[in-house]
Design a protein around this motif. Structure first.
Motif, PDB file in Angstrom:
ATOM      1  N   ALA A   1       0.831  -1.207   0.000  1.00 14.37           N
ATOM      2  CA  ALA A   1       0.000   0.000   0.000  1.00 14.37           C
ATOM      3  C   ALA A   1       0.864   1.255   0.000  1.00 14.37           C
ATOM      4  O   ALA A   1       0.575   2.222  -0.731  1.00 14.37           O
ATOM      5  N   SER A   2       1.926   1.274   0.801  1.00  6.37           N
ATOM      6  CA  SER A   2       2.818   2.428   0.858  1.00  6.37           C
ATOM      7  C   SER A   2       3.478   2.674  -0.498  1.00  6.37           C
ATOM      8  O   SER A   2       3.615   3.822  -0.942  1.00  6.37           O
ATOM      9  N   LEU A   3       3.883   1.602  -1.146  1.00  4.28           N
ATOM     10  CA  LEU A   3       4.527   1.725  -2.458  1.00  4.28           C
ATOM     11  C   LEU A   3       3.551   2.265  -3.491  1.00  4.28           C
ATOM     12  O   LEU A   3       3.898   3.145  -4.301  1.00  4.28           O
ATOM     13  N   ILE A   4       2.328   1.773  -3.472  1.00  2.00           N
ATOM     14  CA  ILE A   4       1.312   2.242  -4.424  1.00  2.00           C
ATOM     15  C   ILE A   4       1.026   3.728  -4.220  1.00  2.00           C
ATOM     16  O   ILE A   4       0.926   4.506  -5.178  1.00  2.00           O
ATOM     17  N   ILE A   5       0.893   4.152  -2.954  1.00  2.16           N
ATOM     18  CA  ILE A   5       0.627   5.566  -2.661  1.00  2.16           C
ATOM     19  C   ILE A   5       1.791   6.438  -3.121  1.00  2.16           C
ATOM     20  O   ILE A   5       1.604   7.509  -3.703  1.00  2.16           O
ATOM     21  N   ALA A   6       3.024   5.981  -2.877  1.00  5.23           N
ATOM     22  CA  ALA A   6       4.198   6.748  -3.291  1.00  5.23           C
ATOM     23  C   ALA A   6       4.236   6.906  -4.813  1.00  5.23           C
ATOM     24  O   ALA A   6       4.519   7.997  -5.328  1.00  5.23           O
ATOM     25  N   VAL A   7       3.956   5.839  -5.538  1.00  5.52           N
ATOM     26  CA  VAL A   7       3.941   5.903  -7.007  1.00  5.52           C
ATOM     27  C   VAL A   7       2.839   6.838  -7.490  1.00  5.52           C
ATOM     28  O   VAL A   7       3.044   7.653  -8.404  1.00  5.52           O
ATOM     29  N   ALA A   8       1.649   6.766  -6.860  1.00  6.31           N
ATOM     30  CA  ALA A   8       0.543   7.633  -7.259  1.00  6.31           C
ATOM     31  C   ALA A   8       0.887   9.100  -7.040  1.00  6.31           C
ATOM     32  O   ALA A   8       0.584   9.964  -7.881  1.00  6.31           O
ATOM     33  N   ILE A   9       1.542   9.404  -5.932  1.00 10.46           N
ATOM     34  CA  ILE A   9       1.945  10.785  -5.659  1.00 10.46           C
ATOM     35  C   ILE A   9       2.998  11.248  -6.661  1.00 10.46           C
ATOM     36  O   ILE A   9       2.940  12.364  -7.182  1.00 10.46           O
ATOM     37  N   ALA A  10       3.953  10.372  -6.964  1.00 10.16           N
ATOM     38  CA  ALA A  10       4.999  10.728  -7.926  1.00 10.16           C
ATOM     39  C   ALA A  10       4.425  11.028  -9.311  1.00 10.16           C
ATOM     40  O   ALA A  10       4.921  11.902 -10.022  1.00 10.16           O
ATOM     41  N   LEU A  11       3.358  10.315  -9.687  1.00 10.01           N
ATOM     42  CA  LEU A  11       2.799  10.455 -11.032  1.00 10.01           C
ATOM     43  C   LEU A  11       1.758  11.563 -11.148  1.00 10.01           C
ATOM     44  O   LEU A  11       1.610  12.164 -12.222  1.00 10.01           O
ATOM     45  N   THR A  12       1.027  11.845 -10.074  1.00  8.34           N
ATOM     46  CA  THR A  12      -0.145  12.727 -10.213  1.00  8.34           C
ATOM     47  C   THR A  12      -0.141  13.981  -9.346  1.00  8.34           C
ATOM     48  O   THR A  12      -0.893  14.910  -9.637  1.00  8.34           O
ATOM     49  N   LEU A  13       0.661  14.034  -8.292  1.00  6.36           N
ATOM     50  CA  LEU A  13       0.595  15.190  -7.396  1.00  6.36           C
ATOM     51  C   LEU A  13       1.544  16.289  -7.857  1.00  6.36           C
ATOM     52  O   LEU A  13       2.756  16.086  -7.912  1.00  6.36           O
ATOM     53  N   PRO A  14       1.023  17.478  -8.168  1.00  8.12           N
ATOM     54  CA  PRO A  14       1.904  18.593  -8.517  1.00  8.12           C
ATOM     55  C   PRO A  14       2.494  19.221  -7.265  1.00  8.12           C
ATOM     56  O   PRO A  14       2.000  18.998  -6.163  1.00  8.12           O
ATOM     57  N   GLU A  15       3.544  19.988  -7.436  1.00 10.91           N
ATOM     58  CA  GLU A  15       4.093  20.731  -6.310  1.00 10.91           C
ATOM     59  C   GLU A  15       3.147  21.893  -5.999  1.00 10.91           C
ATOM     60  O   GLU A  15       2.804  22.676  -6.885  1.00 10.91           O
TER      61      GLU A  15
END
Length: 427
Positions: free
Chosen positions: A186-200
């Motif tokens: 779950a932690s890995l999935i959340i980290a990947v999702a943030i890396a791909l979709t969350l802007p600064e």
């Protein structure tokens, strides 16, 4: 003022904007919930951990208690770092640490190894708790922050209430290490999702700014101190009641622990409903009005519990917990909106403000939880615990009365927003 995903208000009204808003909400819920959900997932496996490693249950309990210490430490560290280096890199670094620590939990051969890995797991995972509040302040206007915090909490609480059941099922079916396989994934999935979709989302400061300046401003700001103390003291009502509740129901009232669990879940449900009501009413009312509504209702519930105690009615769970549900419903309004006020005093230092608030909430909470347990275990009635909650409720109201000059806060916020609009127009 910024809208969702960096767009001005009203720009996210099309389908793409709605989709972006939903993605942002899911990310905020995920990053906020990963640490507390991971905390409660392991609780059902504590007896098995003690027997597996041949240690006392009190030692196994340290996988929970030191985890809470890690959550507190993380917030005071990661909040200021997110103001200095940005939300994305700090989030990704924190979640990366959580992934590695969760994997270390899987391969732990001794209980001390597991306890150390759990501390690091909390240190990384709690990054999402502190940075999510800062991101909400980055993206939304002051009057919407409370409703967004409430919405995130409401959605997260549903998952959090299910996490002990999930952990228990995993432990029963596949063993306690399976819990950490799930947390790692779950932690890995959340980290990947943030890396791909969350802007600064961090605000760019025209004058640079620094940690010392942020701290100096915040510690001398009466509105910040007032809002922060109001939020922290309101949270101590929850910790105190949670610490003393089991002793009152099981020891004083002679009821089963299962019955206590059911009644306590009812108070959690009341807190959930309070957050949902806050989401509904926040867009139409100022956060100060919502805080005062919550404080009035909170004081009413606390005093009623004291009255029931004097009348001898509080020895029945329905009276004690029925009124406590009113307190918890009101508590949702106080906590969400006072948190919104605290992180809005200096928007460019939202991470630092959020970190200080989270650190005090968790750090003092561990003490008040023990204090509540002492009140419940050393007296023959719930009256001392009821009195403590009344005192905390009065203290919450006092911070708003004596520390938060409501008119000055509103004026300062309007000046901040005007300055931001003028700055963005010049760029």
């Amino acid at each position: 003022m910024h809208g969702v995903m960096g767009k001005p208000p009203g720009a996210a009204t099309d389908n793409n904007g709605v989709a972006a808003s939903r993605i942002m909400l899911l990310l905020l819920v995920a990053m906020t919930g990963v640490a507390p959900i991971s905390l409660y997932m392991l609780v059902p496996a504590l007896p098995l951990l003690a027997s597996t490693f041949g240690r006392d249950i009190s030692v196994a309990q340290m996988t929970v208690s030191l985890y809470m210490v890690g959550i507190a430490c993380s917030q005071i560290i990661m909040g200021p770092l997110s103001d200095r280096f940005g939300r994305r890199p700090v989030l990704l670094a924190g979640l990366g640490l959580m992934v590695l620590a969760s994997a270390a939990c899987i391969f732990a051969e001794t209980l001390p190894q597991l306890i150390a890995a759990r501390f690091l797991q909390a240190l990384g995972g709690a990054t999402g708790m502190v940075v999510s509040r800062a991101i909400i302040r980055d993206l939304y206007s002051r009057e919407r922050i409370g409703s967004m915090i409430s919405l995130v909490i409401a959605v997260m609480m549903i998952a959090q209430m299910l996490s002990p059941l999930t952990g228990g099922l995993l432990e029963t079916a596949f063993g306690w290490r399976s819990i950490f396989y799930v947390i790692t994934a779950a932690s890995l999935i959340i980290a990947v999702a943030i890396a791909l979709t969350l802007p600064e989302t961090r605000r760019v400061r025209a004058g640079g700014g620094n940690f010392r300046g942020d701290v100096g401003y915040l510690v001398t700001s009466r509105p910040f101190i007032g809002y922060m103390l109001c939020q922290v003291l309101a949270s101590q009502i929850i910790f105190t009641f949670a610490g003393g509740g089991p002793y009152i129901v099981v020891t004083q009232m002679g009821r089963s622990s299962a019955e206590y669990g059911a009644w306590f879940a009812a108070t959690g449900f009341a807190y959930l409903i309070g957050n949902l009501f806050c989401v509904r009413f926040a867009p139409r009312h100022s956060l100060e009005k919502l805080i005062w509504f919550g404080l009035a209702l909170q004081l009413t519930g606390a005093f009623l519990n004291l009255v029931w105690g004097v009348a001898g009615l509080n020895m029945m769970p329905s009276w004690l917990f029925g009124t406590q549900m009113l307190v918890m419903f009101a508590n949702a309004f106080v906590m969400s909106n006072s948190a919104a006020g605290a992180i809005s005093v200096r928007p460019e230092a939202a991470g630092t403000a959020s970190g200080a608030m989270g650190f005090l909430q968790m750090g003092i909470g561990s003490l008040f939880s023990q204090f509540g347990a002492w009140l419940g275990g050393h007296f023959a009635s719930p009256m001392p615990l009821n009195a403590a909650i009344v005192i905390l409720s009065i203290a919450c109201a006092s911070t708003m009365i004596f520390l938060v000059p409501r008119r000055d806060v509103v004026v300062s916020e309007e000046l901040i927003e005007q300055a931001e609009e003028e700055e963005s127009g010049m760029m």
